[in-house]
Design a protein around this motif. Structure first.
Motif, PDB file in Angstrom:
ATOM      1  N   VAL A  52       8.368   3.024   4.851  1.00  0.00           N
ATOM      2  CA  VAL A  52       8.072   2.384   6.128  1.00  0.00           C
ATOM      3  C   VAL A  52       9.272   1.550   6.566  1.00  0.00           C
ATOM      4  CG1 VAL A  52       6.519   0.778   7.317  1.00  0.00           C
ATOM      5  CG2 VAL A  52       5.636   2.237   5.491  1.00  0.00           C
ATOM      6  N   PRO A  53       9.799   1.803   7.774  1.00  0.00           N
ATOM      7  CA  PRO A  53      10.884   0.942   8.262  1.00  0.00           C
ATOM      8  C   PRO A  53      10.424  -0.517   8.336  1.00  0.00           C
ATOM      9  CG  PRO A  53      10.654   2.887   9.649  1.00  0.00           C
ATOM     10  CD  PRO A  53       9.484   2.871   8.709  1.00  0.00           C
ATOM     11  N   ARG A  54      11.329  -1.422   8.047  1.00  0.00           N
ATOM     12  CA  ARG A  54      10.995  -2.851   8.003  1.00  0.00           C
ATOM     13  C   ARG A  54      10.321  -3.342   9.288  1.00  0.00           C
ATOM     14  NH1 ARG A  54      12.371  -7.057   4.646  1.00  0.00           N
ATOM     15  NH2 ARG A  54      13.812  -5.757   3.488  1.00  0.00           N
ATOM     16  N   VAL A  59       2.382  -3.503   9.958  1.00  0.00           N
ATOM     17  CA  VAL A  59       1.266  -2.547   9.932  1.00  0.00           C
ATOM     18  C   VAL A  59       0.984  -2.125   8.492  1.00  0.00           C
ATOM     19  CG1 VAL A  59       0.423  -0.299  10.734  1.00  0.00           C
ATOM     20  CG2 VAL A  59       1.877  -1.682  12.223  1.00  0.00           C
ATOM     21  N   VAL A  60       1.988  -1.616   7.806  1.00  0.00           N
ATOM     22  CA  VAL A  60       1.845  -1.147   6.420  1.00  0.00           C
ATOM     23  C   VAL A  60       3.092  -1.534   5.642  1.00  0.00           C
ATOM     24  CG1 VAL A  60       1.540   0.859   4.922  1.00  0.00           C
ATOM     25  CG2 VAL A  60       0.497   0.866   7.177  1.00  0.00           C
ATOM     26  N   ARG A  61       2.900  -2.215   4.534  1.00  0.00           N
ATOM     27  CA  ARG A  61       4.037  -2.566   3.664  1.00  0.00           C
ATOM     28  C   ARG A  61       4.278  -1.428   2.671  1.00  0.00           C
ATOM     29  NH1 ARG A  61       6.103  -7.348   4.108  1.00  0.00           N
ATOM     30  NH2 ARG A  61       6.947  -7.330   2.001  1.00  0.00           N
ATOM     31  N   PRO A  62       5.524  -1.240   2.231  1.00  0.00           N
ATOM     32  CA  PRO A  62       5.829  -0.155   1.284  1.00  0.00           C
ATOM     33  C   PRO A  62       5.055  -0.240  -0.022  1.00  0.00           C
ATOM     34  CG  PRO A  62       7.845  -1.041   2.212  1.00  0.00           C
ATOM     35  CD  PRO A  62       6.724  -1.935   2.665  1.00  0.00           C
ATOM     36  N   SER A  63       4.633  -1.428  -0.422  1.00  0.00           N
ATOM     37  CA  SER A  63       3.927  -1.586  -1.691  1.00  0.00           C
ATOM     38  C   SER A  63       2.441  -1.240  -1.599  1.00  0.00           C
ATOM     39  CB  SER A  63       4.085  -3.012  -2.209  1.00  0.00           C
ATOM     40  OG  SER A  63       3.546  -3.926  -1.277  1.00  0.00           O
ATOM     41  N   GLN A  64       1.946  -1.001  -0.390  1.00  0.00           N
ATOM     42  CA  GLN A  64       0.556  -0.580  -0.251  1.00  0.00           C
ATOM     43  C   GLN A  64       0.474   0.920  -0.518  1.00  0.00           C
ATOM     44  OE1 GLN A  64       0.164  -2.250   3.742  1.00  0.00           O
ATOM     45  NE2 GLN A  64      -1.525  -3.499   2.963  1.00  0.00           N
ATOM     46  N   ASN A  65      -0.653   1.396  -0.976  1.00  0.00           N
ATOM     47  CA  ASN A  65      -0.873   2.827  -1.181  1.00  0.00           C
ATOM     48  C   ASN A  65       0.045   3.414  -2.250  1.00  0.00           C
ATOM     49  OD1 ASN A  65      -2.564   2.576   1.124  1.00  0.00           O
ATOM     50  ND2 ASN A  65      -0.789   2.896   2.424  1.00  0.00           N
TER      51      ASN A  65
END
Length: 135
Positions: A52-54, A59-65
Motif C-alpha cells: 500500500v502506498p504511504r 485506509v489500509v496499513r501494510p501490516s494489516q492482513n
C-alpha cells in the motif's frame, strides 16, 4: 520439531517479525488450510505485507492482513495458479477475518489488488528495485 500452526476457519497465529530491510518475516512454519488446499509459509519467508502506498495508509496499513498478504505473495511468486485465483484466495482469507482490517478495509485492499496486482504478477516491482525498467 513442533508442528506448524494451522488455519481452519479463521487466520492462524502467524508469528512474524520485521527484518533489517523493513520486510515482515515468518518466525516459524505455518500451514494455512484454505479448505481447498494448504499453503505452507516457511520460516524465513518475507513479505512487505499489503503493498500500500504511504498516501493510502489511512485506509489500509501494510501490516494489516498479513496472513492474506503472505499467502498471496507466495502464490504470485510461484505462479502455480492463475492471477485471478490468487487474488480470490486473498479475498477468501480476508473474509475469514485475517486480523485487524474492517470489512471496508478488506474490500479496499482486495479492489486495489485486482486493479494493480498485474504490476506484481509480471514482476515490474522487482525489476524497478533492481534498476531494470527505469534506466
Amino acid at each position: 520439531m513442533r508442528p506448524a500452526a494451522r488455519m481452519t476457519q479463521q487466520a492462524p497465529a502467524l508469528k512474524v517479525s520485521q527484518n533489517e530491510q523493513g520486510l515482515w518475516e515468518v518466525a516459524e512454519d505455518c500451514y494455512v488450510d484454505l479448505g481447498y488446499f494448504w499453503v505452507l509459509l516457511k520460516k524465513g519467508t518475507t513479505s512487505d505485507g499489503s503493498s500500500v502506498p504511504r498516501a493510502f495508509w489511512w485506509v489500509v496499513r501494510p501490516s494489516q492482513n498479513l496472513v492474506a498478504s503472505f499467502v498471496h505473495d507466495e502464490l504470485y511468486k510461484h505462479k502455480l495458479l492463475p492471477r485471478w485465483f490468487a487474488d480470490l484466495v486473498y479475498w477468501d482469507i480476508l473474509q475469514r477475518g485475517d486480523g485487524l482490517a474492517t470489512d471496508f478495509q478488506a474490500f479496499a485492499a482486495w479492489a486495489a489488488l485486482r486493479a494493480f496486482g498485474w504490476w506484481g504478477w509480471h514482476g515490474y516491482g522487482d525489476k524497478i528495485k533492481k534498476g531494470r525498467i527505469l534506466r
